[in-house]
Design an enzyme around this catalytic site. Sequence first.
Site, PDB file in Angstrom:
ATOM      1  CB  SER A 164      -0.943  -0.039   1.205  1.00 53.03           C
ATOM      2  OG  SER A 164      -1.917   0.986   1.118  1.00 53.03           O
TER       3      SER A 164
ATOM      4  CG  ASP B 228      -5.824  -3.311  -4.460  1.00 54.86           C
ATOM      5  OD1 ASP B 228      -6.470  -2.438  -3.870  1.00 54.86           O
ATOM      6  OD2 ASP B 228      -4.622  -3.547  -4.224  1.00 54.86           O
TER       7      ASP B 228
END
Length: 634
Positions: A414, A465
């Site tokens: 991330s 995602d």
Amino acid sequence: WIGILALYTVHKGQFNCPGGGLLHSYLLVLLILLASIICALSALVYVSMQGTISNPGPRKSLPKLLYTRLLLCLPEFIWAVVGAVWVSDSSVHCEKAVVNAITVTVIASWVIIIFTIIGVVIVFDPLGGKKTFYFTDGVNRNLESSQSGQLLYNVKSTATRVWEKRIRLLCCCIVQDDDHRVAFTSIAELFRAYFSDTDLVPSDIAAGLTLLHQEQDKMESCPKDPEEVLCHSPSSVVTDDLDIELENAAHYMLFAAAAYGWPYYIYTNPFTALCKLNGDCCRSRPTDSDITGSDRHNFHFGSILRITGLQYRDFIHISFHNKIYEIPFYVALDHKKEAIVVAVRGTLSFEDILTDLSADCEDLTLEDVLENGFVHKGITQAANYIYRKLINDGILNQAFTIAPEYKLVIVGHSLGGGTASRTIIKLKLDISLVYLKGVSSLFLLSKSLADYTKHFIVSVIVGKDLVARLSMPNMEDLKRRIVRIVANCNRPKYQILLRGCWYEVFGGDPDNFPTELDGRNQDALSQPLLAEESLMVHRSPSYHALEDESHLNSPPQYPRLYLPGKIIHIVEESSSRRLCSSDIKYSARWSNETTFSSILISPKMITDHMPDVVLKALNSLSQEHESCISCQTR
């Protein structure tokens, strides 16, 4: 209201006591008042259900009903104050059960009032009708006069201040310095620019997302073109390369996940983690010079040790220091792969969220390599911090002194993946002889910079995602698709939401909602409908950039950005649910950066980004590859 009515009926004959008349009057008036409020709310609900999102005509009486409900708040508040005074009056000498019941009623009234106020504060838009000044044509006309231009400027400034106050309120728990204030203003400007050009409320957005999800599922269920299937058939050389990278990614993703410390360890081991960490808290740890930042009870470091399986002596430096643009990381020796691993933590705090949201683009020029590159401002600032610590503080020097033959690998998930990628780009210029490989899940670059990183960065994306697809052009495209689909749907919003909730929870076939798009020819589809224009107040610069293919115009405020390096896309092929677990089969392939140029709607769009899901998918593919090799050798 039903509870108070039952209370009044049960205790009707028990008010013949000193002060009982006051309590009797309080309950009676409260019943009448609540009945009036229920009638007003019922009328609001009924009228709200009429028409469609883009056809508010049948709801034209709604403002009058809303103001009627608002006026009823005044007697509701006054009567709650009166009830509190009467219940606490010492001259009231009724049965204790009756007084306690009335006290509960008074408390319930205050709870309702407080929640109503909180709800109004959350959904109230201080700009109101001022948004009409954002009409594109109106802006051009208004700017002809200095007075109108000043008015438009004041409206934009007010919108920015409103968003800044909201952000400050959300971040009230953290210590705020100059960096925070600059970030608040930058993020507020970002939100103002994004939300100022639409007339959508949260429920409209929810309806749009569920419609987009069903439309997307219908398109995915259509049979693919044979040519498209052939394009995705990899050669054996590419497959071998992919298997090696998947094995490496699975190995290094463990380090990236460990950077989250005890929250990740407890999340993945909910029943045993606390007991194990309590046993570690009293053990010895490296000298204080090896660790910076707060780590109470040794929980973070203990978790990192247990997740990675490394020893104390394998760690060169550990930083738990966390501020805006300054994120935790650690440097360790990985003897299995003969690598010096720099693992950068992802988003875990308010400071990290502010770093994520500092989404302005910064220019990046690499001498003799690249010109006119664009990068994410917040992630670039965080990477500069990591770079200074590694180089200026001599951390990498120390690591290579201990293990001179080892290669350097920087990993993260991330925000950590984005920071790792940007740090790799910076280090690649300074340490050209060092082998660099990154595994990331977030960081968007301009096309030229993304192409440059294909030789030394690997990005791993699971499923749909959301975070990997987050960029301002993609968000503008999502907003345009939401506006278009809700404006053109002929069903009331409540039907869309009810059907959408059923579809998300229980599945089934996507609903075929009739739309005004049905029956229109292809040329007409490129033109917006009146309903769509009514929901889109004006189009922001990046919105124009999505449709304008001309390169003669000035560059948009938010250029299109792409994932760095070579991209491995992991998708779920099949899943079988058992009583307490689920067995999921994954497949992986090399993917093109343009595949992620649109946000896909899915119940898993958030969970697909979670580090445990990424690690599980990588481990599953790696184990599958190992089992295939063992079968072939027999």
